[in-house]
Design a protein around this motif. Structure first.
Motif, mmCIF file in Angstrom:
data_model
loop_
_atom_site.group_PDB
_atom_site.id
_atom_site.type_symbol
_atom_site.label_atom_id
_atom_site.label_comp_id
_atom_site.label_asym_id
_atom_site.label_seq_id
_atom_site.Cartn_x
_atom_site.Cartn_y
_atom_site.Cartn_z
ATOM 1 N N LEU A 193 47.342 9.448 24.739
ATOM 2 C CA LEU A 193 48.682 9.344 25.335
ATOM 3 C C LEU A 193 48.640 9.074 26.833
ATOM 4 C CD1 LEU A 193 50.501 12.271 23.491
ATOM 5 C CD2 LEU A 193 50.840 9.817 23.111
ATOM 6 N N THR A 194 47.655 9.645 27.542
ATOM 7 C CA THR A 194 47.653 9.588 29.011
ATOM 8 C C THR A 194 46.515 8.776 29.610
ATOM 9 O OG1 THR A 194 46.293 11.593 29.251
ATOM 10 C CG2 THR A 194 48.678 11.897 29.026
ATOM 11 N N GLY A 195 45.403 8.645 28.900
ATOM 12 C CA GLY A 195 44.258 7.940 29.456
ATOM 13 C C GLY A 195 43.315 8.838 30.243
ATOM 14 N N LEU A 196 43.718 10.082 30.516
ATOM 15 C CA LEU A 196 42.832 11.033 31.193
ATOM 16 C C LEU A 196 41.715 11.433 30.234
ATOM 17 C CD1 LEU A 196 42.512 12.658 33.857
ATOM 18 C CD2 LEU A 196 43.792 14.507 32.746
ATOM 19 N N SER A 197 40.485 11.531 30.729
ATOM 20 C CA SER A 197 39.311 11.707 29.869
ATOM 21 C C SER A 197 39.422 12.928 28.965
ATOM 22 C CB SER A 197 38.048 11.817 30.714
ATOM 23 O OG SER A 197 37.986 13.058 31.370
ATOM 24 N N VAL A 198 38.774 12.805 27.803
ATOM 25 C CA VAL A 198 38.780 13.889 26.823
ATOM 26 C C VAL A 198 38.145 15.149 27.408
ATOM 27 C CG1 VAL A 198 38.019 14.610 24.530
ATOM 28 C CG2 VAL A 198 38.629 12.220 24.935
ATOM 29 N N GLY A 199 37.041 14.979 28.138
ATOM 30 C CA GLY A 199 36.353 16.123 28.735
ATOM 31 C C GLY A 199 37.242 16.877 29.711
ATOM 32 N N THR A 200 37.997 16.129 30.509
ATOM 33 C CA THR A 200 38.900 16.759 31.483
ATOM 34 C C THR A 200 39.987 17.554 30.768
ATOM 35 O OG1 THR A 200 38.512 14.966 33.066
ATOM 36 C CG2 THR A 200 40.462 16.347 33.412
ATOM 37 N N TRP A 201 40.575 16.958 29.743
ATOM 38 C CA TRP A 201 41.599 17.667 28.985
ATOM 39 C C TRP A 201 41.020 18.905 28.304
ATOM 40 C CZ3 TRP A 201 46.391 17.677 29.831
ATOM 41 C CH2 TRP A 201 47.107 16.529 30.170
ATOM 42 N N ASN A 202 39.794 18.795 27.835
ATOM 43 C CA ASN A 202 39.165 19.919 27.151
ATOM 44 C C ASN A 202 39.019 21.120 28.082
ATOM 45 O OD1 ASN A 202 37.938 20.779 24.587
ATOM 46 N ND2 ASN A 202 36.051 20.936 25.778
ATOM 47 N N VAL A 203 38.617 20.856 29.321
ATOM 48 C CA VAL A 203 38.479 21.937 30.302
ATOM 49 C C VAL A 203 39.846 22.530 30.636
ATOM 50 C CG1 VAL A 203 37.830 22.506 32.674
ATOM 51 C CG2 VAL A 203 36.341 21.052 31.287
ATOM 52 N N ILE A 204 40.829 21.666 30.872
ATOM 53 C CA ILE A 204 42.171 22.134 31.233
ATOM 54 C C ILE A 204 42.759 23.014 30.128
ATOM 55 C CG2 ILE A 204 44.561 21.407 31.653
ATOM 56 C CD1 ILE A 204 43.400 18.899 33.026
ATOM 57 N N LEU A 205 42.632 22.561 28.891
ATOM 58 C CA LEU A 205 43.212 23.304 27.768
ATOM 59 C C LEU A 205 42.509 24.632 27.521
ATOM 60 C CD1 LEU A 205 43.690 20.304 25.296
ATOM 61 C CD2 LEU A 205 45.509 21.584 26.448
ATOM 62 N N ASN A 206 41.251 24.719 27.936
ATOM 63 C CA ASN A 206 40.486 25.943 27.709
ATOM 64 C C ASN A 206 40.664 26.989 28.808
ATOM 65 O OD1 ASN A 206 38.493 26.196 25.297
ATOM 66 N ND2 ASN A 206 38.405 24.028 25.865
ATOM 67 N N ILE A 207 41.311 26.642 29.909
ATOM 68 C CA ILE A 207 41.487 27.604 31.010
ATOM 69 C C ILE A 207 42.207 28.874 30.548
ATOM 70 C CG2 ILE A 207 42.662 28.011 33.212
ATOM 71 C CD1 ILE A 207 41.950 25.119 33.975
ATOM 72 N N PRO A 208 43.350 28.780 29.871
ATOM 73 C CA PRO A 208 43.983 30.028 29.402
ATOM 74 C C PRO A 208 43.143 30.747 28.355
ATOM 75 C CG PRO A 208 45.123 28.097 28.520
ATOM 76 C CD PRO A 208 44.190 27.599 29.566
ATOM 77 N N ILE A 209 42.317 30.005 27.623
ATOM 78 C CA ILE A 209 41.441 30.633 26.634
ATOM 79 C C ILE A 209 40.353 31.446 27.319
ATOM 80 C CG2 ILE A 209 39.809 30.173 24.750
ATOM 81 C CD1 ILE A 209 41.505 27.731 24.035
ATOM 82 N N PHE A 210 39.835 30.929 28.456
ATOM 83 C CA PHE A 210 38.861 31.699 29.239
ATOM 84 C C PHE A 210 39.460 33.037 29.663
ATOM 85 C CE2 PHE A 210 37.175 27.386 30.882
ATOM 86 C CZ PHE A 210 36.390 27.250 29.749
ATOM 87 N N TRP A 211 40.684 32.973 30.166
ATOM 88 C CA TRP A 211 41.338 34.198 30.641
ATOM 89 C C TRP A 211 41.529 35.184 29.487
ATOM 90 C CZ3 TRP A 211 45.899 36.608 29.302
ATOM 91 C CH2 TRP A 211 46.296 37.657 30.128
ATOM 92 N N ALA A 212 41.989 34.675 28.353
ATOM 93 C CA ALA A 212 42.218 35.546 27.195
ATOM 94 C C ALA A 212 40.906 36.150 26.700
ATOM 95 C CB ALA A 212 42.900 34.759 26.082
ATOM 96 N N ALA A 213 39.851 35.344 26.673
ATOM 97 C CA ALA A 213 38.554 35.845 26.212
ATOM 98 C C ALA A 213 38.025 36.926 27.150
ATOM 99 C CB ALA A 213 37.552 34.692 26.117
ATOM 100 N N TYR A 214 38.203 36.730 28.441
ATOM 101 C CA TYR A 214 37.742 37.731 29.404
ATOM 102 C C TYR A 214 38.546 39.022 29.274
ATOM 103 C CZ TYR A 214 36.665 40.008 33.830
ATOM 104 O OH TYR A 214 36.276 40.918 34.779
ATOM 105 N N HIS A 215 39.828 38.885 29.054
ATOM 106 C CA HIS A 215 40.712 40.051 28.998
ATOM 107 C C HIS A 215 40.508 40.863 27.719
ATOM 108 C CE1 HIS A 215 44.246 42.395 30.126
ATOM 109 N NE2 HIS A 215 44.691 42.267 28.877
ATOM 110 N N TRP A 216 40.248 40.173 26.592
ATOM 111 C CA TRP A 216 40.207 40.870 25.304
ATOM 112 C C TRP A 216 38.821 40.939 24.649
ATOM 113 C CZ3 TRP A 216 44.955 37.846 25.662
ATOM 114 C CH2 TRP A 216 46.097 38.642 25.741
ATOM 115 N N LEU A 217 37.926 40.046 25.022
ATOM 116 C CA LEU A 217 36.639 39.997 24.316
ATOM 117 C C LEU A 217 35.440 40.391 25.172
ATOM 118 C CD1 LEU A 217 37.123 36.702 22.265
ATOM 119 C CD2 LEU A 217 37.442 39.062 21.493
#
Length: 307
Positions: free
Chosen positions: A50-74
């Protein structure tokens, strides 16, 4: 000091190799035909189209809240593994980006199958050493920990939503072809994680326990466990001999049991993994006479005991 970090270094090295294989598979077989995937990487692919922004960049961006959740709960350890795997797989996808322009495989269906093989091998290697690449794994762990839902159910629901959304971006044909890739990916990942050395477990119901045990020990070279049971219809006491073997020993096992007791009832089933002496650790030599004597003695007692 070195011994304390040796296992961690090995894990990170293997995770790097697995991420490289995964990234190359995405770029060589998924992106050229505008296919999709599941999980966070699947969302990254949709956003890339949809945007042309690299898959790797989107992967990191989308995982940022997951990092926080993993640190907080796991906990910290999970976050370190998740962070390293996510950054590495994202970098590898972008680093192998040149492969998507070569169209190595012209047929979309064949390309999707190869995508399943390469990504399955890559992530299988990562999972085999206890690593992960972020995405849905930490989310599933959190939901299972606090709400008791199974990880498979959680992943299936989220992945279903992602694939339905992808229809509006890449079309239903691309999503249908992607399902083939996901099927192959699942099989290959499980094979790599568990290993290709499939084991079998045999349950032998017999009235001639002594002869069967001797045959298994002497001629097959495996130990056994005697389990006492009762026939449901006759209420007659019976004994079950349980034996774990590799694939090459299955025919030999059936042969020696047939010779020892041709009336025996044999149930052979798959074992996902066998851990213990003779399989994952060297078998310590034990005098065969001692094993046979112990088998003969235990056959007359109501107990479970490994020979």
């Amino acid at each position: 000091m070195w011994s304390n970090y040796k296992s961690d270094i090995y894990q990170f090295l293997v995770v790097t190799i697995g991420c490289a294989i995964f990234g190359a598979g995405i770029d060589a077989f998924v992106l050229p035909h505008k296919l999709v995937s599941t999980g966070v990487s699947g969302v990254g692919l949709i956003l890339y189209y949809l945007t042309g922004l690299s898959v790797g960049t989107w992967n990191v961006i989308l995982n940022i809240p997951i990092f926080w959740a993993a640190y907080h709960w796991l906990g910290k350890r999970v976050v370190i593994n998740t962070l390293y795997g996510t950054i590495m797989v994202s970098w590898m996808i972008d680093w192998f980006g040149f492969l998507q322009y070569d169209m190595l495989i012209k047929d979309p269906l064949l390309s999707s199958m190869l995508a399943g093989v390469t990504t399955g091998v890559g992530l299988g290697i990562v999972y085999r050493v206890g690593g992960n690449t972020g995405g849905l794994d930490p989310i599933a762990l959190i939901v299972r920990k606090y709400y008791g839902l199974q990880m498979g159910s959680i992943n299936s629901i989220i992945n279903g939503i992602i694939l339905i959304t992808a229809i509006w971006v890449v079309g239903i044909e691309a999503v249908a072809v992607t399902l083939v890739s996901l099927y192959v990916y699942t099989i290959i990942t499980n094979k790599v994680v568990v290993g290709f050395n499939q084991r079998k477990v045999a349950f032998i119901i017999t009235y001639r326990t002594d002869e069967v045990c001797k045959a298994v020990i002497n001629r097959v070279g495996r130990g056994a466990t005697i389990i006492d049971g009762i026939g449901a219809y006759t209420r007659t006491p019976k004994q079950i001999v349980m034996v774990a073997v590799n694939l090459l020993q299955v025919n030999k096992l059936k042969e020696v049991i047939e010779a020892a007791d041709n009336q025996a009832f044999i149930l052979i089933t798959d074992a996902q993994e066998v851990i213990g002496k003779g399989f994952t650790t060297p078998l310590v030599p034990t005098p065969i006479e001692h094993l046979v004597k112990e088998c003969e003695t235990n056959a007359h007692y109501v107990k479970n005991r490994e020979l």
